[in-house]
Design a protein around this motif. Sequence first.
Motif, PDB file in Angstrom:
ATOM      1  N   GLN A  74       0.818  -1.215   0.000  1.00 44.97           N
ATOM      2  CA  GLN A  74       0.000   0.000   0.000  1.00 44.97           C
ATOM      3  C   GLN A  74       0.853   1.267   0.000  1.00 44.97           C
ATOM      4  N   ASN A  75       2.171   1.110   0.158  1.00 47.49           N
ATOM      5  CA  ASN A  75       3.071   2.258   0.165  1.00 47.49           C
ATOM      6  C   ASN A  75       4.474   1.779  -0.180  1.00 47.49           C
ATOM      7  N   GLU A  76       5.339   2.697  -0.572  1.00 50.85           N
ATOM      8  CA  GLU A  76       6.691   2.343  -0.997  1.00 50.85           C
ATOM      9  C   GLU A  76       7.529   1.784   0.147  1.00 50.85           C
ATOM     10  N   HIS A  77       7.344   2.309   1.346  1.00 56.21           N
ATOM     11  CA  HIS A  77       8.089   1.797   2.494  1.00 56.21           C
ATOM     12  C   HIS A  77       7.901   0.290   2.631  1.00 56.21           C
ATOM     13  N   ASP A  78       6.649  -0.140   2.625  1.00 59.72           N
ATOM     14  CA  ASP A  78       6.356  -1.564   2.788  1.00 59.72           C
ATOM     15  C   ASP A  78       6.785  -2.365   1.561  1.00 59.72           C
ATOM     16  N   GLY A 118      13.111  -6.547  -0.253  1.00 58.65           N
ATOM     17  CA  GLY A 118      14.381  -6.952   0.328  1.00 58.65           C
ATOM     18  C   GLY A 118      14.303  -8.303   1.000  1.00 58.65           C
ATOM     19  N   TYR A 119      13.229  -8.546   1.739  1.00 59.89           N
ATOM     20  CA  TYR A 119      13.049  -9.828   2.417  1.00 59.89           C
ATOM     21  C   TYR A 119      12.957 -10.968   1.402  1.00 59.89           C
ATOM     22  N   TRP A 142      14.969   1.059   3.322  1.00 57.93           N
ATOM     23  CA  TRP A 142      13.837   0.156   3.515  1.00 57.93           C
ATOM     24  C   TRP A 142      14.152  -1.239   2.960  1.00 57.93           C
ATOM     25  N   TYR A 143      14.786  -1.262   1.794  1.00 62.02           N
ATOM     26  CA  TYR A 143      15.186  -2.547   1.200  1.00 62.02           C
ATOM     27  C   TYR A 143      16.162  -3.271   2.123  1.00 62.02           C
ATOM     28  N   ALA A 144      17.162  -2.553   2.630  1.00 55.37           N
ATOM     29  CA  ALA A 144      18.158  -3.151   3.523  1.00 55.37           C
ATOM     30  C   ALA A 144      17.496  -3.687   4.785  1.00 55.37           C
ATOM     31  N   ALA A 145      16.496  -2.978   5.294  1.00 56.04           N
ATOM     32  CA  ALA A 145      15.798  -3.443   6.493  1.00 56.04           C
ATOM     33  C   ALA A 145      15.110  -4.787   6.244  1.00 56.04           C
ATOM     34  N   GLY A 146      14.537  -4.955   5.049  1.00 57.85           N
ATOM     35  CA  GLY A 146      13.914  -6.237   4.717  1.00 57.85           C
ATOM     36  C   GLY A 146      14.926  -7.356   4.606  1.00 57.85           C
ATOM     37  N   TRP A 177      23.159  -6.122   5.961  1.00 52.99           N
ATOM     38  CA  TRP A 177      23.190  -5.398   4.685  1.00 52.99           C
ATOM     39  C   TRP A 177      23.095  -3.898   4.961  1.00 52.99           C
ATOM     40  N   GLN A 178      23.973  -3.133   4.329  1.00 52.68           N
ATOM     41  CA  GLN A 178      23.933  -1.684   4.453  1.00 52.68           C
ATOM     42  C   GLN A 178      23.352  -1.081   3.177  1.00 52.68           C
ATOM     43  N   ALA A 179      22.550  -0.059   3.334  1.00 53.34           N
ATOM     44  CA  ALA A 179      21.820   0.506   2.193  1.00 53.34           C
ATOM     45  C   ALA A 179      22.752   0.929   1.073  1.00 53.34           C
TER      46      ALA A 179
END
Length: 794
Positions: free
Chosen positions: A66-70, A76-77, A139-143, A169-171
């Motif tokens: 529903q948003n780019e963050h998610d 990434g996950y 956000w990708y790195a967080a996943g 992983w670092q962004a």
Amino acid sequence: MMKKIKKILLFLAIFLVIVLAVGAWYAHRINHAALPDYNRNVSLPGLRQPVEVWRDSLGIPHIYAQNEHDLYMATGYLAAQDRLWQMDLIRRVTQGRLSEIFGEKALDADLLLRKLRIPQTSARLWKKLDPAMQQRLEWYAAGVNRYMDDHKDNLPPEFRILNYTPEPWQARQSINLVGYMSWTLELGYKMEAMATLVRQKLGDAYLRDILPHWDENHVLIYPDFHLKKVEMKEMENAMAFIRRLNPPAFEASNNWVIGPRKSATGKPLFSNDMHLHLGLPGIWWRAHLNVPGKMNVTGVLIPGEPFVVAGHNENIAWGMTNVMLDGADFYLEKIDTARKAYLVDGKWRPLTAVREKILIKGRERPLDTVLYFTHRGPVMTKIGMTDVPPVSMRWIGNEDSGEIEALYGFNTARNWDEFRRAAHGFMAVSQNIAYADTRGNIGLQCTGRVPRRHAPGYLFYPGDTSAYDWQGFYPFDSLPYEYNPPRGYVSSANNKTFGDSLYISEWYDLPYRIIRIREMIEAKDKIDTAYIRRMLYDHLSVRARRFLPVINKSLAKARFMDSISVRARRALRQWDGRFEAGRPEPLLFAEFMRQFVRHLTEDEMGPELFKAYYNSFLFTKYLADHVMQTGRSPWIDNIRTSEKETLDDIILLSFRDALDNLEKVNGHWNLKNWGDMHRLHLQHPLGKVKILDKIFGLNRRLPAPGSSNTVNPFSYNLAQPYDSDFGASEKHIYNTADWDASYTILPAGESGMPASPHYDDQMKRYVSGGLFRDPFSLPAVRKQARYHMQFVPE
């Protein structure tokens, strides 16, 4: 005594069975521990709203957020779920940290890679990124990191085998992939040392004929483009050779777009297949990313970055071929080793020294070393060696570029103007990027940083003068493009970009593929997706078609007394030049060409130079093509004999040696077909260790049609025939009239885990000439779905 011996033997047999059973159980456990359940929901801390993921029968994820963050957290996950070890391996390549997991044998590679300064360039580019773009990478790195946290105890098998754990992983490490791709596409370091050595040993007459003769192969990507010629003085003196590099395979590609006038649908039809080194897992990970009203894009991504590199969104499609830019120049430096200084324009400048510490598996202490740099770039050879002169390199991969922003721009572009605005950012990775949109427009844009330099740049420059330094770069607007050309289509296949008004490279591919592509397009008034599929899997070699009349004319003059030679000559005379897996003639022609190149060059070059040349993918094409077309070259004469050999002599000798060699290997030239010897060999990085391949099933091999010169390419090295590990890294056909009627395929599969059913489930269809439907609308995605899961906020 006999009873005791029997008991001992029985005990040993039982013990051995137990050991083998435990070993097999443990190997199975390692191989299967990380296999994901694609139907299991996952909680993600920090997620704002649920994310739905539908995977089709090939395991390809369609991600609805529903948003780019998610969206980027989930991406990434999922990328880590399928390709974590590959992501870590590529990261280590860009950092020069292979010795930590592979030991001392990787040390030379690490030393080279650290000279490229890819992480340092990424750190500089990170600071210049728009904060919104930095967030997307974060956000990708967080996943990715969430996946690693969730699977500390069941990581992919390679981590267990090599006994290490991946770091978070670092962004900014996603930006490293720009440098990685730039280096793998770089041609200068693969070609210029060879050209310099040939000139040094044999002189200009021999050098001219191993270089491409573009006057004989005048087929251009942008035939109508012209730029005022820039006067540049040719370099006259250079010598050196970089002996120990670890270069990736030569890169190529095809793309073409059929405009509305020739399209059976009345809307553009788009085709792209990017040719890269093929292995397991493949370089591309396919995904479909969707945020309502913001983004709806599908295509291929590089594991480790969150944006589609080539694909389509709701409005446009785009895909790439390598421009073949010569993006590196080499300089023979004069260095005072005691003062650690180098001479430029009569003055000594201090070398920049950078101390590096390299951890090496199996060593107690790391290697402490110093790398040296001039104002141009790294010194690629060891300073102070008497037999290897110091050589420095200027490389576009160390310059500022904007590929990350460009990819996001492609992902969201709605029209030609937005596409071109995004294409400005493609600087370190030079590509001819094809375009199509749902409004009926087609185009092709050349991108990349083209240096203003003394041309041509195919030899080493003297470093003791600044006269050969780059004088900036040509602006983007000076690079050629086509938009809705009158012919009704655009196409490129690594052939020469345009005329001589601007020097881009000497190292284009010869135009065999582009000639065949344009022949097939021109042969059909109305083209549909079925016809494009046939084009993608076409195996007719224009090179063979061009060479066969010359070969057959020479062989017709010979008087053969044996039936084997007579039948082989007749087979070549009747062959149509198609490299089909089930025919023997392609094998005979391919072996003839190997012997032909050897007889042209081995006597003049000597063993060491010939070995390097025989492994050079492009150089061996250039000379053979020139000799076959003109029948003239100093290379034809064998300097080891007193006679003056002619082209007829070399052709006859090569034909006889080809038959003899095939008889030694196969018993008879036509007992084996092309596919019996020419196989697609997909190898895992650990697959060279036979016991690991046997236990974990790492490698795959299948008979393959085609050759390096066919539209459907399966290339091989002349020095190591005939297995192929180079070809189309993906194939796709996009139908702008109905995105759901698009098709695509990868050489192997979506997953990087050898035990996964999606490790190689596309390979057989890929080799046999098939494609898979590529759904885009939600109803089509759900109809083809096999798996479904959700990411939910924790």
